[in-house]
Write an enzyme that holds these catalytic residues in place. Structure first.
Site, PDB file in Angstrom:
ATOM      1  N   LEU A 125      35.288  40.029  26.465  1.00  0.00           N
ATOM      2  CA  LEU A 125      36.560  40.463  25.884  1.00  0.00           C
ATOM      3  C   LEU A 125      37.573  39.314  25.930  1.00  0.00           C
ATOM      4  O   LEU A 125      38.134  38.909  24.906  1.00  0.00           O
ATOM      5  CB  LEU A 125      37.087  41.681  26.667  1.00  0.00           C
ATOM      6  CG  LEU A 125      38.443  42.242  26.234  1.00  0.00           C
ATOM      7  CD1 LEU A 125      38.368  42.861  24.839  1.00  0.00           C
ATOM      8  CD2 LEU A 125      38.940  43.319  27.227  1.00  0.00           C
ATOM      9  N   GLY A 131      44.319  37.196  27.095  1.00  0.00           N
ATOM     10  CA  GLY A 131      43.964  37.824  28.363  1.00  0.00           C
ATOM     11  C   GLY A 131      44.494  39.242  28.409  1.00  0.00           C
ATOM     12  O   GLY A 131      43.843  40.183  27.958  1.00  0.00           O
ATOM     13  N   SER A 132      45.739  39.389  28.890  1.00  0.00           N
ATOM     14  CA  SER A 132      46.320  40.726  29.002  1.00  0.00           C
ATOM     15  C   SER A 132      46.475  41.407  27.641  1.00  0.00           C
ATOM     16  O   SER A 132      46.277  42.615  27.502  1.00  0.00           O
ATOM     17  CB  SER A 132      47.701  40.637  29.677  1.00  0.00           C
ATOM     18  OG  SER A 132      47.557  40.194  31.006  1.00  0.00           O
ATOM     19  N   GLN A 336      44.867  36.136  60.337  1.00  0.00           N
ATOM     20  CA  GLN A 336      45.879  35.990  61.391  1.00  0.00           C
ATOM     21  C   GLN A 336      45.322  36.475  62.732  1.00  0.00           C
ATOM     22  O   GLN A 336      45.525  35.837  63.760  1.00  0.00           O
ATOM     23  CB  GLN A 336      47.138  36.796  61.000  1.00  0.00           C
ATOM     24  CG  GLN A 336      48.388  36.411  61.751  1.00  0.00           C
ATOM     25  CD  GLN A 336      48.839  34.987  61.416  1.00  0.00           C
ATOM     26  OE1 GLN A 336      48.490  34.454  60.369  1.00  0.00           O
ATOM     27  NE2 GLN A 336      49.582  34.380  62.322  1.00  0.00           N
ATOM     28  N   GLY A 339      42.988  33.865  64.079  1.00  0.00           N
ATOM     29  CA  GLY A 339      43.543  32.541  64.392  1.00  0.00           C
ATOM     30  C   GLY A 339      42.739  31.444  63.703  1.00  0.00           C
ATOM     31  O   GLY A 339      42.229  31.635  62.602  1.00  0.00           O
ATOM     32  N   GLU A 363      39.927  42.195  35.200  1.00  0.00           N
ATOM     33  CA  GLU A 363      39.907  43.602  34.765  1.00  0.00           C
ATOM     34  C   GLU A 363      41.325  44.189  34.716  1.00  0.00           C
ATOM     35  O   GLU A 363      41.532  45.369  34.991  1.00  0.00           O
ATOM     36  CB  GLU A 363      38.967  44.423  35.639  1.00  0.00           C
ATOM     37  CG  GLU A 363      37.568  43.793  35.647  1.00  0.00           C
ATOM     38  CD  GLU A 363      36.443  44.783  35.629  1.00  0.00           C
ATOM     39  OE1 GLU A 363      36.679  45.926  35.226  1.00  0.00           O
ATOM     40  OE2 GLU A 363      35.332  44.386  35.984  1.00  0.00           O
ATOM     41  N   THR A 365      45.451  42.505  35.258  1.00  0.00           N
ATOM     42  CA  THR A 365      46.251  42.027  36.393  1.00  0.00           C
ATOM     43  C   THR A 365      47.012  43.195  37.046  1.00  0.00           C
ATOM     44  O   THR A 365      47.162  44.271  36.454  1.00  0.00           O
ATOM     45  CB  THR A 365      47.302  41.004  35.911  1.00  0.00           C
ATOM     46  OG1 THR A 365      48.160  41.670  34.969  1.00  0.00           O
ATOM     47  CG2 THR A 365      46.670  39.800  35.234  1.00  0.00           C
TER      48      THR A 365
HETATM   49  N1  CAA Z   1      40.187  54.757  26.857  1.00  0.00           N
HETATM   50  C1  CAA Z   1      40.033  54.954  25.523  1.00  0.00           C
HETATM   51  N2  CAA Z   1      40.987  54.607  24.607  1.00  0.00           N
HETATM   52  C2  CAA Z   1      42.096  54.052  25.073  1.00  0.00           C
HETATM   53  C3  CAA Z   1      42.329  53.820  26.438  1.00  0.00           C
HETATM   54  C4  CAA Z   1      41.323  54.212  27.355  1.00  0.00           C
HETATM   55  N3  CAA Z   1      41.493  54.035  28.659  1.00  0.00           N
HETATM   56  N4  CAA Z   1      43.542  53.249  26.597  1.00  0.00           N
HETATM   57  C5  CAA Z   1      44.068  53.114  25.371  1.00  0.00           C
HETATM   58  N5  CAA Z   1      43.186  53.596  24.457  1.00  0.00           N
HETATM   59  C6  CAA Z   1      43.411  53.683  23.013  1.00  0.00           C
HETATM   60  C7  CAA Z   1      44.716  54.405  22.742  1.00  0.00           C
HETATM   61  O1  CAA Z   1      44.504  55.805  22.683  1.00  0.00           O
HETATM   62  C8  CAA Z   1      45.118  53.843  21.412  1.00  0.00           C
HETATM   63  O2  CAA Z   1      44.372  54.506  20.411  1.00  0.00           O
HETATM   64  P1  CAA Z   1      44.998  54.804  18.930  1.00  0.00           P
HETATM   65  O3  CAA Z   1      45.180  53.484  18.271  1.00  0.00           O
HETATM   66  O4  CAA Z   1      43.980  55.656  18.271  1.00  0.00           O
HETATM   67  O5  CAA Z   1      46.304  55.501  19.165  1.00  0.00           O
HETATM   68  C9  CAA Z   1      44.625  52.408  21.474  1.00  0.00           C
HETATM   69  O6  CAA Z   1      43.580  52.374  22.453  1.00  0.00           O
HETATM   70  C10 CAA Z   1      45.696  51.424  21.840  1.00  0.00           C
HETATM   71  O7  CAA Z   1      46.149  51.743  23.132  1.00  0.00           O
HETATM   72  P2  CAA Z   1      47.458  51.155  23.780  1.00  0.00           P
HETATM   73  O8  CAA Z   1      48.622  51.529  22.913  1.00  0.00           O
HETATM   74  O9  CAA Z   1      47.495  51.565  25.203  1.00  0.00           O
HETATM   75  O10 CAA Z   1      47.247  49.589  23.682  1.00  0.00           O
HETATM   76  P3  CAA Z   1      48.256  48.431  24.045  1.00  0.00           P
HETATM   77  O11 CAA Z   1      47.926  47.332  23.123  1.00  0.00           O
HETATM   78  O12 CAA Z   1      49.639  48.905  24.202  1.00  0.00           O
HETATM   79  O13 CAA Z   1      47.923  47.962  25.551  1.00  0.00           O
HETATM   80  C11 CAA Z   1      46.879  47.210  27.465  1.00  0.00           C
HETATM   81  C12 CAA Z   1      46.896  47.986  26.156  1.00  0.00           C
HETATM   82  C13 CAA Z   1      46.975  48.217  28.585  1.00  0.00           C
HETATM   83  C14 CAA Z   1      47.873  46.100  27.677  1.00  0.00           C
HETATM   84  C15 CAA Z   1      45.473  46.621  27.379  1.00  0.00           C
HETATM   85  O14 CAA Z   1      45.465  45.625  26.379  1.00  0.00           O
HETATM   86  C16 CAA Z   1      44.977  46.085  28.658  1.00  0.00           C
HETATM   87  O15 CAA Z   1      44.477  46.847  29.489  1.00  0.00           O
HETATM   88  N6  CAA Z   1      45.023  44.754  28.825  1.00  0.00           N
HETATM   89  C17 CAA Z   1      44.398  44.105  29.924  1.00  0.00           C
HETATM   90  C18 CAA Z   1      43.067  43.582  29.489  1.00  0.00           C
HETATM   91  C19 CAA Z   1      42.120  43.453  30.610  1.00  0.00           C
HETATM   92  O16 CAA Z   1      42.086  44.264  31.527  1.00  0.00           O
HETATM   93  N7  CAA Z   1      41.277  42.423  30.546  1.00  0.00           N
HETATM   94  C20 CAA Z   1      40.278  42.247  31.521  1.00  0.00           C
HETATM   95  C21 CAA Z   1      39.130  41.515  30.920  1.00  0.00           C
HETATM   96  S1  CAA Z   1      37.580  42.010  31.412  1.00  0.00           S
HETATM   97  C22 CAA Z   1      37.188  41.144  32.783  1.00  0.00           C
HETATM   98  O17 CAA Z   1      38.013  40.712  33.533  1.00  0.00           O
HETATM   99  C23 CAA Z   1      35.723  41.090  32.900  1.00  0.00           C
HETATM  100  C24 CAA Z   1      34.995  40.191  33.791  1.00  0.00           C
HETATM  101  O18 CAA Z   1      34.130  39.444  33.358  1.00  0.00           O
HETATM  102  C25 CAA Z   1      35.163  40.401  35.247  1.00  0.00           C
END
Ligand code: CAA
Length: 387
Positions: A125, A131-132, A336, A339, A363, A365
């Site tokens: 992803l 990222g976020s 801590q 030590g 996953e 922040t």
């Molecule tokens: N399950 C299913 N659908 C979901 C959902 C969920 N938990 N959360 C949101 N949706 C859907 C919403 O219903 C919405 O659908 P519609 O368009 O039909 O209305 C759509 O997704 C958009 O949702 P949001 O309005 O919530 O989206 P947003 O753009 O405002 O924000 C965010 C979302 C929370 C910022 C999100 O982008 C996010 O979580 N960002 C962080 C990304 C992340 O965690 N990256 C980690 C990478 S993976 C990793 O680290 C892997 C590794 O290798 C270890």
């Protein structure tokens, strides 16, 4: 409300503890020092069913409930966060997505081999510039005759160099923003798919981390997971599961910090008495215990909701936020207590601190978790300040 584990859950936890102590703990320090990804350990975890614990038995999983899954992840996390990362990525992000969104042929093709550990998977992803703001990714999927052509780069991908299949999130129609995203199951042996190892990490040194390049990678229509436009939901639903497992692993870190600190403080003498006799040392231990227990309860609450098939996004974010921040704090406190001895790898606590640190980043922040929780509480989306 029943706060007791069932007999079956207690057994799951005890056998996971035994497995972790016998198979994981003896390897941790050498793997960490050598920055070596332990493929053999991943296979062993597959053999005992830890890579597909909540996946249905029909597809090679163990069919456990989510609380049972957390009990396993906690024990693996106590032993080694790099091994726990394998469990989280493989089980929650990869298998969980295929099971939830896959077609029957996709499930049959991938799940048994992933659950057994014969094959590994990764979750593509994040990108160098994305990222976020996951919806704004740059990787493109262009329609071709009978399939798709993928171009782009992925960054910080756990298991990226060792995976046989990658979930690749790509934009099919940029104007549609998140509604144009799609997810593809891409065999990593595909022409144009290449990876590079990322070294020099603060922690999780024995976890594999990759940058992935997709240079005109061709996949058939049948490689799409879900439909065009489902990609963002696939990613978010995967993260609901992944964040849960990260939180459970962090409960394990907190528990490891408590155990190591209790044991060390009873052995180590200063002023002719074990340092456990000092009130300030006991206060540090008590702080860790409170954080561990509160984090564990938050994980169980999110798990119970998942087991009931109820929405759990907010409760999962709360558990992830609290457990990951607590793991960092407990690891710092445990050093801590230890030590100078806590500053070298004769004890696990310095590794706990280095390994815990990434959990407040990956996953989602801590800040993203707070914004998810705050949006739910206020009804105001603070993530799109420009709109
Ligand atoms: N399950 C299913 N659908 C979901 C959902 C969920 N938990 N959360 C949101 N949706 C859907 C919403 O219903 C919405 O659908 P519609 O368009 O039909 O209305 C759509 O997704 C958009 O949702 P949001 O309005 O919530 O989206 P947003 O753009 O405002 O924000 C965010 C979302 C929370 C910022 C999100 O982008 C996010 O979580 N960002 C962080 C990304 C992340 O965690 N990256 C980690 C990478 S993976 C990793 O680290 C892997 C590794 O290798 C270890």
């Amino acid at each position: 409300m029943d706060l007791e584990l069932t007999d079956e859950q207690r057994l799951i936890s005890e056998s996971a503890r035994e497995f972790a102590d016998k198979e994981i703990v003896p390897r941790v320090r050498d793997n960490d020092r050598a920055e070596r990804f332990d493929r053999e350990l991943a296979s062993k975890m597959g053999e005992v069913g830890y890579l597909g614990a909540p996946v249905s038995e029909d597809y090679g999983g163990r069919g456990l409930d989510y609380v049972g899954y957390a009990l396993i992840v906690e024990q693996v996390g106590r032993a080694d966060s790099a091994a726990r990362t394998v469990v989280s990525v493989q089980t929650s992000l990869v298998c969980g997505s295929i099971e939830q969104w896959g077609t029957e042929p996709q499930k049959r093709e991938w799940l048994p081999r992933l659950c057994s550990g014969e094959a590994l998977g990764c979750f593509g992803l994040t990108e160098p510039d994305t990222g976020s703001d996951a919806a704004n990714l740059r990787t493109r999927a262009k329609k071709s005759d009978g399939g798709w052509v993928l171009n782009g780069n992925k960054m910080w991908i756990s298991l990226g160099n060792v995976a046989e299949v990658a979930l690749i999130f790509a934009q099919t129609e940029p104007d549609k923003k998140h509604k144009g995203l799609a997810c593809f199951l891409v065999p990593t042996a595909s022409d144009g798919f290449s990876t590079q190892e990322i070294h020099g990490k603060l922690g999780l040194r024995s976890s594999d981390t990759a940058e992935i390049s997709l240079d005109a990678v061709e996949v058939p229509d049948s490689a799409m997971l879900g439909e065009i436009g489902d990609g963002f939901k696939v990613a978010m639903s995967a993260l609901d599961k992944g964040r849960y497992s990260v939180a459970a692993g962090c409960v394990g870190i907190c528990d490891g910090c408590v155990e190591a600190s209790v044991s060390y403080s009873k052995e180590r003498k200063q002023f002719d008495v074990p340092i456990a006799s000092f009130q300030l040392v006991q206060a540090m231990i008590a702080d860790m215990i409170v954080k561990r227990d509160a984090a564990r309860m938050l994980v169980f609450r999110a798990g119970a909701l998942k087991d009931q098939g109820k929405p759990s996004t907010i409760e999962t974010s709360i558990a992830k936020l609290y457990a990951t921040e607590s793991a960092v704090e407990c690891a710092n406190t445990a050093i801590q207590v230890h030590g100078g001895s806590g500053y070298v790898d004769d004890y696990p606590v310095e590794r706990y601190l280095r390994d815990a640190r990434v959990t407040t980043l990956y996953e989602g922040t801590s800040q993203i978790q707070k914004l998810i929780i705050g949006r739910d509480a206020t009804g105001i989306n603070a993530m799109t300040p420009g709109q």
